[in-house]
Every structure is written in C-alpha cells, then in structure tokens.
Enzyme design. Structure first.
Site, PDB file in Angstrom:
ATOM      1  N   GLU A 164     177.634 -37.550  54.032  1.00 49.56           N
ATOM      2  CA  GLU A 164     177.468 -38.999  54.210  1.00 49.56           C
ATOM      3  C   GLU A 164     176.560 -39.366  55.394  1.00 49.56           C
ATOM      4  OE1 GLU A 164     181.446 -40.599  54.333  1.00 49.56           O
ATOM      5  OE2 GLU A 164     181.856 -40.020  52.276  1.00 49.56           O
ATOM      6  N   GLU A 352     183.851 -36.144  46.679  1.00 50.35           N
ATOM      7  CA  GLU A 352     185.046 -36.861  47.137  1.00 50.35           C
ATOM      8  C   GLU A 352     185.360 -38.055  46.246  1.00 50.35           C
ATOM      9  OE1 GLU A 352     185.131 -38.158  51.214  1.00 50.35           O
ATOM     10  OE2 GLU A 352     184.121 -36.333  51.891  1.00 50.35           O
TER      11      GLU A 352
END
Ligand SMILES: OC[C@H]1NNC[C@@H](O)[C@@H]1O
Ligand SMILES: [Ca+2]
Length: 446
Positions: A164, A352
C-alpha cells in the site's frame, strides 16, 4: 455453488509490526512505528506494538493454526530493522534466524510463504536521515531487498515489494495519522515517487539474482462513485480515483503519473515529482502479479477542501464495519474488472480482504462472528464472478489470521479469524476460522 479453480490459492495475511512484538529483542533496531507508537497521543487506545500478539515467541503455535486452517499460503512481512538494525550495513543474524525458522516451519506444514518486503516498519535510523523522502532510503531498500533475495533464494512463492504505497505516502506524510506523522503534501508526492523507484530497483535485483518465485507489489484500491450524476460530482470522483488508484497504477503499468493529477497538483501550487525516461522504465518494468487489497468503496461529490475539493458520503442504506468502512462486496468485482481491462496485469492476487468487528468471547468462550462470515462470503462470491468472467486472479488472502495491532487504532480493532486475548496472549478460533477452513478445503463458497 461457485467453485474456485483447483489451483486457486487461499491464504491469510499478517504484517511484522502488527503481530510480532519483541520490538527491541535479539538485536532488532528501532522502527518508525516503534517511535510513533511510543509517542503519546498517536495511538487511539494508547497501546503499542511492543508485545502485540507476541508472534516472535509464539510463531510455532501460529504456524500450527495455519496448518489447522489448511491454507495454501501465508502472507507475512519481514521487519527491515530486524535484519538491518541501522537500515543498511550490519546484518543482525538473530533477526535473519527468526525468518529462517518461520519459513522452515511453513515448509514443514506444506504452506507457501508469501513475503512482503516493506509493510511500513522503516528503520528509524533511515528516517533520521530523511526517510522515504531521501534517495538514501531508496538505495538502502534495494540493498535490503537484494540481501533477502539472496538469503531466501528458493523458499518464497510470492515476493511483494511494498504494501500500500498510497498509505505510506499520504497517510504517513500528508494526513499524519501513520508514522512518521508528517503533514506535508509535497513530501507525500516525493515519497510516492521514491517508493516507486525503490520498487523498480528491487524488481531489477530480483531478476538479476535469479530468485525463484514471483514478484509484484500490493496496492490498496477503492472504486470511487460520484454521489450524483452532476458534472461536478463526476469530476470530483475522477479526481479521487486519480488520487487513490491511478497515482500508482499508471506509473507501474503505463510508466507515467496520471496527467490529470499532475495538472491538478500543479494548479494547486505543488512542485511535481520528476521522473526521467530511465526512471519511468525502471518503475514500469514487468512484474509477475499485482496484489490488490480491497476493503470498501468511496462515494464522493464536489466539496470544499484545500487540495481535492471533494466531500465524502456514507450511503445511509449500507452496513458499516467497526472501522466505519462501508460493506460493499460489489466493489471487489468492480476493481478487479477495471484493473484487468485497463492495466492488463499478468496475474492478480487479492492480498487482503477482511472486516473489523467488536468480537468478544461469549459465556462459553466462543466467538460467533457471523457478520465476518457474511462479509467474507459476499466478497468471495463477488470475486468469483470476476474470475468466472476471465479476470486473471490466482489467489485470495483474508486480513487477518489473528487480531493484531491496527496502526493508529492500536489493539482495539479486531480483524482476525482467530481472537487474541491481549492479557493472556491466548489464541481463540472464531466461527469464521472454521467457515474459512471449509472454503479452503472445498475451494467452494456456499
Ligand atoms: O486496515 C486493515 C489492514 N489494511 N491494509 C494494511 C494492514 O496493515 C491493515 O491492518
Ligand atoms: Ca517467476
């Protein structure tokens, strides 16, 4: 009854600072998250990752849980300051030993290791010299990555350079809610450029070292919907899509920052991150897969605000998680379809997906987290639709194996299939653990 392909990879994910604890043991150097969590006022519930799930000492028990769950793969991250306490130079052998033991136990259990090189715990010594704003950190990351490719040349199934980069750049350097807690948009732009460059150097090292396995990067992606079909709301949604999604997707797959965002930032008076032609090719060199972390969508409209002039909306008819995130399973289908069509990644893993709930044991010590089962089921069905329509998705990882330290929220937000009692460090399997165990075994979502 949707079946996933026989070779589809089902897994679970964690990250070093969030589960390991042992923050200053066996020669580990301080990370920016140690520093940030030790600074009063930064963590909502006043907790830290000093102990967290104490995974550093309990990893064998946790691998046994993974084996019982039956997952094909386990995603974890390596703590950079456990390997290089000062960020580069001296190696901490005990740190390396921990990850050798962990991968060894995973191998014994027949579980594929999936390694995230950087999941936010930068050595503090590098932050003291400018952190991700500085070229030194870019170079140190390339050395760190190459060292790990040499140390784990054959054991790892997937290597993820960054987790991220949007969060690292903008939550860490603009919103200030994450380490190092800066609030400077120009710094955030510079950091996003340097993260991309460091990703490129790591991929280059991976190819040079002829490391086995595949390499990619994980982005948190969120579909952005306009609140209304007015021109200004549609433009606001396009700006947010550029800010949240295209700012990293475009350089990685098209070799350029998105033009509309560069123009917008220039208009707002920000110095733009520069990329030479060589740097553009370095960033956009082929990767084996794209990791997508999906949690929610965003609904936006024209608003005030210094930089983006947007307003966020929470549709009243939707359900929300303990994080205040809208539950929107369709968004997983949408983002996989859009990325597959617009960016043509070689492969996609959902690295995720999960939900925070206020889980508590009942009088018999059981945790009946039916809402998590419903969330995972609806998102797996949405994902299955994209797979059925030919999107190249090869795996799905639940965030998370167990409750852990949820960054600025501390230990108060629980995402695990396994409950952690932070006073005793006892692990308690939730109802969702048993539900996911069946999905992994049958490759079917019912
Ligand atoms: O907020 C839930 C998760 N999101 N992606 C990154 C992880 O470190 C977080 O715990
Ligand atoms: Ca490969």
């Amino acid at each position: 009854m949707p079946y996933f392909p026989e070779d589809f990879i089902f897994g679970v994910a964690t990250a070093s600072y969030q589960i390991e604890g042992a923050w200053n043991e066996d020669g580990k150097g301080e990370s920016i998250w140690d520093r940030f969590a030790h600074t009063p006022g930064n963590i909502q519930d006043g907790t830290t990752g000093d102990v967290a799930c104490d995974h550093y000492h309990r990893f064998e028990e946790d691998v046994a849980l993974l084996k019982e769950l039956g997952v094909d793969a386990y995603r974890f991250s390596i703590s950079w300051p456990r390997i290089f306490p000062e960020g580069r130079g001296r190696v901490n052998e005990k740190g390396l030993d921990f990850y050798r033991s962990l991968t060894g136990k995973l191998q014994e259990a027949g579980i594929k290791p999936v390694v995230t090189l950087y999941h936010w715990d930068l050595p503090q010594k590098l932050q003291d010299k400018g952190g991700w704003e500085s070229q030194e950190t870019v170079e140190a990351f390339a050395e760190y990555a190459r060292f790990l490719f040499q140390s784990f040349a054959k054991e790892v199934f997937l290597w993820i350079t960054h987790n991220e980069p949007w969060v690292v750049s903008f939550v860490g350097h603009y919103e200030g809610r994450h380490a190092p807690g800066k609030r400077d948009f120009k710094s955030a732009l510079q950091v996003s450029r340097n993260l991309l460059l460091s990703h490129g150097l790591a991929v280059q090292a991976f190819r040079e070292e002829k490391t086995l396995g595949s390499i990619g990067i994980t982005l948190n992606l969120t579909p952005v919907h306009p609140f209304s079909d007015s021109e200004e709301d549609i433009l606001a949604a396009k700006r947010c899509d550029g800010y949240f999604n295209r700012w990293f997707l475009d350089p990685l797959f098209k070799g350029e920052f998105p033009e509309d965002m560069l123009l917008w930032y220039e208009k707002k008076g920000f110095a733009l991150p520069q990329l030479s032609e060589e740097e553009k090719s370095l960033i956009a060199q082929p990767i084996d897969f794209l990791g997508i972390n999906y949690y929610f969508r965003r609904v936006v409209g024209k608003g005030e605000g210094a930089i983006f002039e947007v307003e966020f909306f929470n549709p009243p008819q939707s359900e929300y998680t303990d994080m205040g995130w809208e539950i929107y399973p369709e968004g997983l289908y949408e983002i996989v379809k859009r990325v597959s069509e617009e960016y043509q990644p070689e492969d996609i893993y959902i690295t995720e997906n999960g939900i925070a709930l206020p889980d508590q044991p009942d009088s018999k010590g059981r945790i009946n987290d039916q809402k998590r089962i419903d969330y995972l089921r609806s998102h797996l069905l949405a994902l299955h639709r994209a797979v059925d329509e030919g999107c190249p998705v090869s795996g799905y990882f639940v965030w998370s194996l167990m409750d852990n330290f949820e960054w600025g929220f501390g230990l108060s937000k629980r995402f695990g299939l396994v409950y952690v009692d932070y006073t005793t460090l006892q692990r308690i399997k939730k109802a969702s653990f048993y539900w996911y165990q069946k999905v992994v075994k049958s490759k079917r979502v019912d």
